[in-house]
Design an enzyme around this catalytic site. Sequence first.
Site, PDB file in Angstrom:
ATOM      1  N   SER A 170       0.843  -1.040  -0.094  1.00 14.67           N
ATOM      2  CA  SER A 170      -0.133  -0.020   0.135  1.00 14.67           C
ATOM      3  C   SER A 170       1.002   1.168  -0.078  1.00 14.67           C
ATOM      4  CB  SER A 170      -1.069  -0.111   1.207  1.00 14.67           C
ATOM      5  OG  SER A 170      -2.094   0.896   1.111  1.00 14.67           O
ATOM      6  N   ASP A 238     -17.364 -16.533 -13.753  1.00 12.42           N
ATOM      7  CA  ASP A 238     -16.458 -17.413 -13.052  1.00 12.42           C
ATOM      8  C   ASP A 238     -15.691 -18.401 -13.879  1.00 12.42           C
ATOM      9  OD1 ASP A 238     -15.065 -18.802 -11.092  1.00 12.42           O
ATOM     10  OD2 ASP A 238     -16.804 -19.623  -9.991  1.00 12.42           O
ATOM     11  N   ASP A 241     -12.100 -18.726 -16.892  1.00 12.18           N
ATOM     12  CA  ASP A 241     -10.959 -19.286 -17.044  1.00 12.18           C
ATOM     13  C   ASP A 241     -11.068 -20.967 -16.981  1.00 12.18           C
ATOM     14  OD1 ASP A 241     -11.902 -19.852 -14.563  1.00 12.18           O
ATOM     15  OD2 ASP A 241     -10.469 -18.506 -13.322  1.00 12.18           O
ATOM     16  N   ASP A 245     -14.641 -21.888  -9.378  1.00 15.89           N
ATOM     17  CA  ASP A 245     -13.943 -21.733  -7.980  1.00 15.89           C
ATOM     18  C   ASP A 245     -14.215 -20.501  -7.367  1.00 15.89           C
ATOM     19  OD1 ASP A 245     -12.650 -20.023  -9.533  1.00 15.89           O
ATOM     20  OD2 ASP A 245     -10.615 -21.062  -9.327  1.00 15.89           O
ATOM     21  N   ASP A 401      -8.765  -5.880  -4.833  1.00 10.42           N
ATOM     22  CA  ASP A 401      -8.412  -4.713  -3.896  1.00 10.42           C
ATOM     23  C   ASP A 401      -9.502  -3.851  -3.996  1.00 10.42           C
ATOM     24  OD1 ASP A 401      -7.159  -2.793  -2.627  1.00 10.42           O
ATOM     25  OD2 ASP A 401      -5.242  -3.225  -3.269  1.00 10.42           O
ATOM     26  N   HIS A 438      -6.942  -6.076  -0.510  1.00 15.02           N
ATOM     27  CA  HIS A 438      -5.733  -4.969  -0.212  1.00 15.02           C
ATOM     28  C   HIS A 438      -4.780  -5.680   0.854  1.00 15.02           C
ATOM     29  CE1 HIS A 438      -3.907  -1.294  -0.623  1.00 15.02           C
ATOM     30  NE2 HIS A 438      -3.974  -1.027   0.753  1.00 15.02           N
TER      31      HIS A 438
END
Length: 510
Positions: A170, A238, A241, A245, A401, A438
């Site tokens: 950060s 979802d 890819d 999952d 994030d 984050h």
Amino acid sequence: MPARADTSEHRCESLADRDMPEVTGMSAELITSGTFVDPEGEGQDQEDLPEFCRVALTVDPQINIEVWLPTENYNGRFQAVGNGYFAGFIAYDSMGPALRAGYATASTDTGHPETGTSGAWAMTDDGEQNWQLIEDFASRALMELTTKSQDLVRAFYRDEPEYSYWTGCSTGGRQGMMLAQRMPGAYDGILSEAPAINWDRFLVAEMWPQVVMHQDLGGPIPTCKLELATQAAVEHCDALDGVQDGLLEDPRRCDFDPATLVGQETPCGVVTEAEAAALQKIWDGPRAADGSFLWYGLEPGAPLGDDPAGVGSRGGVWEPGGPGWDRLAGTNPFLVSDEYIKYFVLADPDWDYRTLTYEGFEQVFRQSQEMFNDVIGTDDPDLSEFRDAGNKVLLWHGWDDRMIFPMGTVDYYERVQDELGGDVTDFARLFMAPGVDHCAGGPGPQPVDPFEALVNWVEKGEAPEQLLASGSGEDDQVVRTRPLCLYPAVARYTGEGSTDEAANFECVLR
């Protein structure tokens, strides 16, 4: 390997007499108890520490720095550690692990006493920006930390550190990149995690969801509707890819339309057309009055609504119950964004975010760029001097994030590539972490010791093609591992074996 340090109390305390430029006060003491109690009571007390020499110094006007020098298990290396949010604290929580691993280590409060989410220190009593403290926070304290700490390491061990590292998430990630740009020869390796490098843009952009909701709806979208939108987006995209999952390997591919939720019943009412349109604006990110791009938005998998437990961070370690960590589209704005606009940009402690119109947002966004890009932007893509010094930087960012938009890091890395002629993987590598929030947290597997990967790259020439990520269940039992791939590659299931084992995935360019 440098010779073993003399561990006498006299040797340690003599460092306090060292003449150093602009240092207005310095103390040194040998800590033999194995325990260090945070004198400010801000972080966690550190236990099971090896014996070390603790040096505390103040650089004019009020930059506080601490340097911890191990006397028994020194590995010949120096590791400086970064802060979180507005800093204002010594990152003891990060210094402790570095010391236990044998590193001489250091941290700075960056020159102001107010910690955490408070930005009031950035304004003088006369109602002006306090440029001395702002510039100390942005860069000067980091450079003073570097030069003063490395001087003390040389004095104590009578030798240069074999390697010097910076690590931080950060704000700490931004600090590392600031040093790569302004002191390119100072660190052999920099670990920059979820870096706040686009400070002057993303901190204003964090207010965009609030502007959208208040301007278009008159107030926040109820939390259960925000949670529905995130869940629906993940479910819709979802399988892109190849694995169902609960994670989006690359959220940029997600084409979910929140308009499909209109009319759906929720515990907090029916989803309206206006709410769906506002959700799309939040995901799209800030736009100018003419519709042109200003900055990135939240990714579809990132949390939108309030977090009842609250979330806080110290030195990049996320903990429940911290102050001011409402999600960006929550009932209240992210406090750091509110404080930044109020004290850094406008120097108006009475400013109310609810008065911010679309036109006003654009004005504040551009004002922030004009005032602070050169001061704290940290987005200079010309890392040629850092590269030519033979140094390495490893970046990673979680796709989920909710505070620092991950596309800002992707944008920066691609600009570095453009600036330096294409492939920069000889010295700079980026890894994106699906489902990771984050610095840590979220449903995705977490990176496992990326600092070790950096050290192996710097010292052994083992450039990482992947980072291992691991997800844990009850009793910290590992339930899923995945590879994090060198950007722009993504992990693809081979079709054989468990989808919870990293060995059954390969990194491919889609």
